[in-house]
Design an enzyme around this catalytic site. Sequence first.
Site, PDB file in Angstrom:
ATOM      1  CD  GLU A 162      -4.894  -1.106   2.980  1.00  0.00           C
ATOM      2  OE1 GLU A 162      -4.268  -1.435   1.969  1.00  0.00           O
ATOM      3  OE2 GLU A 162      -4.655  -0.083   3.624  1.00  0.00           O
TER       4      GLU A 162
ATOM      5  CB  CYS B 203      -0.891  -0.023   1.236  1.00  0.00           C
ATOM      6  SG  CYS B 203      -1.730   1.533   1.545  1.00  0.00           S
TER       7      CYS B 203
ATOM      8  CB  CYS C  92      -5.146   6.235  -3.105  1.00  0.00           C
ATOM      9  SG  CYS C  92      -3.769   5.148  -3.353  1.00  0.00           S
TER      10      CYS C  92
ATOM     11  CB  THR D 138      -3.763   4.247   4.959  1.00  0.00           C
ATOM     12  OG1 THR D 138      -4.585   3.122   5.234  1.00  0.00           O
ATOM     13  CG2 THR D 138      -2.776   3.892   3.874  1.00  0.00           C
TER      14      THR D 138
ATOM     15  CG  HIS E 289     -10.385   4.339  -0.601  1.00  0.00           C
ATOM     16  ND1 HIS E 289      -9.239   4.863  -1.169  1.00  0.00           N
ATOM     17  CD2 HIS E 289      -9.947   3.504   0.375  1.00  0.00           C
ATOM     18  CE1 HIS E 289      -8.170   4.380  -0.565  1.00  0.00           C
ATOM     19  NE2 HIS E 289      -8.576   3.534   0.377  1.00  0.00           N
TER      20      HIS E 289
ATOM     21  CD  GLU F 297      -2.065  -0.024   7.491  1.00  0.00           C
ATOM     22  OE1 GLU F 297      -1.257  -0.815   8.032  1.00  0.00           O
ATOM     23  OE2 GLU F 297      -2.161   0.097   6.257  1.00  0.00           O
TER      24      GLU F 297
ATOM     25  CE1 TYR G 253      -8.656   0.376  -1.017  1.00  0.00           C
ATOM     26  CE2 TYR G 253      -9.212  -1.841  -0.334  1.00  0.00           C
ATOM     27  CZ  TYR G 253      -8.756  -0.580  -0.025  1.00  0.00           C
ATOM     28  OH  TYR G 253      -8.413  -0.273   1.253  1.00  0.00           O
TER      29      TYR G 253
ATOM     30  CB  CYS H 272      -3.832  -0.002  -5.130  1.00  0.00           C
ATOM     31  SG  CYS H 272      -4.964  -0.619  -3.878  1.00  0.00           S
TER      32      CYS H 272
END
Length: 489
Positions: free
Chosen positions: A451, A101, A105, A192, A296, A261, A300, A303
């Site tokens: 995640e 990650c 974003c 994050t 978001h 995180e 995904y 990413c």
Amino acid sequence: MVIKSGLEYRQSLKQRKRMNIYFMGEKINDPLSHPIMKAAVNSIALTYDLACDPEYKHVMTTKSAITGEKINRFCHIHQSTEDLIKKVEMLRILGQKTGTCFQRCVGMDAMNAVYITTFEIDEKYGTDYHKRFQKYVIQAEENDWTIDGCMTDPKGDRSKRPSEQKDLDLYVHVVKRIDDGVVIRGAKAHQTGAINSHEHLIMPTLTMRKEDKDYTICCAVPADDPKIIYIYGRQASDLRRLDDSESGDIDCGNPEFGGQEALVIFDDVFVPRERIFMNGETDFCGRLVETFAAYHRQSYGGCKVGVGDILIGAAATISEYNGTKNASHIRDKITEMVHLNETLYSCGIACSSCGQKTSSGNYLVDILLANVCKQNVTRFPFDIARLLHDIAGGIFVTMPSAKDLSNPETAKWVKKYLSGVEGIETKDRMKMMRLIENLVLGRAAVGYLTESMHGAGSPQAQKIMIQRLVDIELKKRYAKTLAHIKDES
Ligand code: SF4
Ligand code: FE
């Protein structure tokens, strides 16, 4: 021209005031050089370096919709479906290059959601949040900020509303209103990239009722505000980064990049008026949460697909090293991995292509398709990881340490008995096994698996949205029409 390099990003982090950061019971003074934290900084730094790279700048940079300046796409307010598609492409590239990650974003998604919501609040209430927020966006673009989109509150007793909790701080809320701003208290969990960011853009985590007015706050605070406390989250196998030298690099699987995180505590932080973008308009919390989540969930589809590409590459490589690459079931399993991964990408592209212009002028993804995308992301990466487990063989979790490969007393045994096909160095086979371990069980599994399940909302959140958005009556009509059924009324 406001494109910064990775080096400039690192320098800008150094210029922040000293922050209250804790990790494993200790206060950390220099997070940038801490062996565990620096891998997460490296991942974000790549979002800057690629923007300066001639090969990638067509995807990584764009023109600001507000100032016309060239900016990093991570600071962009999307102006077309092409922008939405480019965003997905950008995230896939970064996933492929970091295998984890890369954290930046969430802020981009939060900015676009707040852009829409502030406009709509102003339309209804005659407030001036949108103008304030536009100024904030210009600052973000000009400074090439990394922004932590802060949504998830700790939530305490999930059966109770924010204002019904025994401890009222379990959701971020306003504790004091003063003429030139507000004071907020509470925390945001699983944040994050929080410690690697310049700013936090705080949003409410769920739809609010009238009695939750104090919890209806959207605002921005600098990451180095002295009233913020960070408690770093642990990740599987994180201490492997403390191993010295090359053997440590091998055993941690992905020596350069990592995610991050943290639990972020806002202990009575003052927010001036110009940084407040929603303050008590409870009827707009749902809209803000829904648009942020949609963006978001689209992310995904980029990413996770990029990281999925690495899992597929690792499966193909390890099958070569093991001598199994020509087995038909291995080829079939790799094809299955590709099919699953490209299905996720298709979802990311589809919700982008079907995006629509909002009244604020920016583009929002198709919300139903973005939720379908994320619902698939809660499943397919687990299947892809299962197939990689299958293809790699169990040795990736039982293998001796790389230190046993360098110890002269054991080196010859490790080299001999961990060898694969002729011509492949045992060390390279071990490196690939450790990368696989990292991706499916170690630090990267946080980003790729957990995640995928819980980031951008757990699976049930998408199910609720899909249920809400689907027109079942229309589908019933299609079926009845074909069957020549006429409704009575
Ligand atoms: Fe970006 Fe993916 Fe990390 Fe979210 S999980 S911040 S979309 S890399
Ligand atoms: Fe995420």
